[in-house]
Design a protein around this motif. Structure first.
Motif, PDB file in Angstrom:
ATOM      1  N   GLU A  30       0.832  -1.199   0.000  1.00 44.78           N
ATOM      2  CA  GLU A  30       0.000   0.000   0.000  1.00 44.78           C
ATOM      3  C   GLU A  30       0.865   1.245   0.000  1.00 44.78           C
ATOM      4  OE1 GLU A  30      -3.726   1.934   2.491  1.00 44.78           O
ATOM      5  OE2 GLU A  30      -2.831   0.062   3.181  1.00 44.78           O
ATOM      6  N   THR A  31       0.500   2.191  -0.873  1.00 50.39           N
ATOM      7  CA  THR A  31       1.120   3.512  -0.869  1.00 50.39           C
ATOM      8  C   THR A  31       0.032   4.533  -0.576  1.00 50.39           C
ATOM      9  OG1 THR A  31       0.748   4.067  -3.205  1.00 50.39           O
ATOM     10  CG2 THR A  31       2.685   2.702  -2.696  1.00 50.39           C
ATOM     11  N   HIS A  32       0.373   5.800  -0.590  1.00 48.10           N
ATOM     12  CA  HIS A  32      -0.631   6.822  -0.328  1.00 48.10           C
ATOM     13  C   HIS A  32      -1.623   6.965  -1.478  1.00 48.10           C
ATOM     14  CE1 HIS A  32       2.479   8.852  -2.607  1.00 48.10           C
ATOM     15  NE2 HIS A  32       1.703   9.890  -2.783  1.00 48.10           N
ATOM     16  N   ILE A  33      -1.304   6.427  -2.677  1.00 50.95           N
ATOM     17  CA  ILE A  33      -2.220   6.574  -3.819  1.00 50.95           C
ATOM     18  C   ILE A  33      -2.691   5.254  -4.417  1.00 50.95           C
ATOM     19  CG2 ILE A  33      -1.374   8.864  -4.453  1.00 50.95           C
ATOM     20  CD1 ILE A  33       0.190   7.488  -6.745  1.00 50.95           C
ATOM     21  N   ASP A  51      -8.087  12.561  -3.630  1.00 53.98           N
ATOM     22  CA  ASP A  51      -7.880  13.844  -4.299  1.00 53.98           C
ATOM     23  C   ASP A  51      -6.967  14.672  -3.410  1.00 53.98           C
ATOM     24  OD1 ASP A  51      -7.899  16.332  -5.489  1.00 53.98           O
ATOM     25  OD2 ASP A  51     -10.079  16.506  -5.549  1.00 53.98           O
ATOM     26  N   PHE A  52      -5.714  14.838  -3.863  1.00 52.22           N
ATOM     27  CA  PHE A  52      -4.742  15.634  -3.122  1.00 52.22           C
ATOM     28  C   PHE A  52      -4.561  17.026  -3.733  1.00 52.22           C
ATOM     29  CE2 PHE A  52      -3.142  11.249  -2.178  1.00 52.22           C
ATOM     30  CZ  PHE A  52      -3.427  11.265  -0.827  1.00 52.22           C
ATOM     31  N   PHE A  57      -7.739  11.323  -8.152  1.00 51.37           N
ATOM     32  CA  PHE A  57      -8.266  10.006  -8.537  1.00 51.37           C
ATOM     33  C   PHE A  57      -9.646   9.805  -7.917  1.00 51.37           C
ATOM     34  CE2 PHE A  57      -3.677   8.091  -8.431  1.00 51.37           C
ATOM     35  CZ  PHE A  57      -3.373   8.709  -9.625  1.00 51.37           C
ATOM     36  N   SER A  58     -10.402  10.870  -7.741  1.00 47.75           N
ATOM     37  CA  SER A  58     -11.626  10.820  -6.952  1.00 47.75           C
ATOM     38  C   SER A  58     -12.791  10.096  -7.618  1.00 47.75           C
ATOM     39  CB  SER A  58     -12.059  12.237  -6.559  1.00 47.75           C
ATOM     40  OG  SER A  58     -12.296  13.015  -7.723  1.00 47.75           O
ATOM     41  N   THR A  59     -12.764   9.927  -8.928  1.00 47.02           N
ATOM     42  CA  THR A  59     -13.869   9.236  -9.598  1.00 47.02           C
ATOM     43  C   THR A  59     -13.359   8.009 -10.342  1.00 47.02           C
ATOM     44  OG1 THR A  59     -13.695  10.432 -11.707  1.00 47.02           O
ATOM     45  CG2 THR A  59     -15.044  11.454  -9.965  1.00 47.02           C
ATOM     46  N   LEU A  60     -14.270   7.090 -10.616  1.00 49.38           N
ATOM     47  CA  LEU A  60     -13.918   5.890 -11.374  1.00 49.38           C
ATOM     48  C   LEU A  60     -13.341   6.265 -12.736  1.00 49.38           C
ATOM     49  CD1 LEU A  60     -13.961   2.792 -11.643  1.00 49.38           C
ATOM     50  CD2 LEU A  60     -16.298   3.007 -12.504  1.00 49.38           C
TER      51      LEU A  60
END
Length: 109
Positions: A30-33, A51-52, A57-60
């Protein structure tokens, strides 16, 4: 699929019957993204719904787009390692190759 169900998805994907290749074991990194699921000779990278600001990467659809971009860019130097962008289909309760897409993954060897 809600973001709270994502850990359940990662757990459910550790089922050898879901893969069309031999699975010699599972290791999840696992990473932060993203999460990376190692299945022996194959690896599947699943982008987290985050979403940073500088990275969204907030949506499919956005995660699918960035999976395709990662594949395109990395194939320039490592074509034989980056296989495809594969859909993860199913529902919150059942994962498999059928049903609606709930995630996308980069598949590599």
């Amino acid at each position: 699929m809600s973001d709270t169900q994502t850990p359940n998805l990662i757990q459910a994907l550790q089922n050898p019957e879901l893969y069309n290749h031999d699975v010699t074991g599972f290791q999840v990194l696992e990473t932060h993204i993203s999460w990376v699921i190692l299945t022996g000779e194959h690896a599947y990278k699943i982008k987290k719904p985050v979403d940073f600001g500088f990275l969204d990467f907030s949506t499919l659809e956005r995660r699918r787009h960035f999976c395709e971009e990662e594949l395109r860019l990395n194939r320039r130097l490592a074509d034989s390692l980056y296989l495809d962008v594969v859909p993860i289909c199913g529902s919150a309760d059942r994962r498999g190759r059928r049903g609606h897409r709930i995630r996308h993954s980069n598949a590599s060897v």
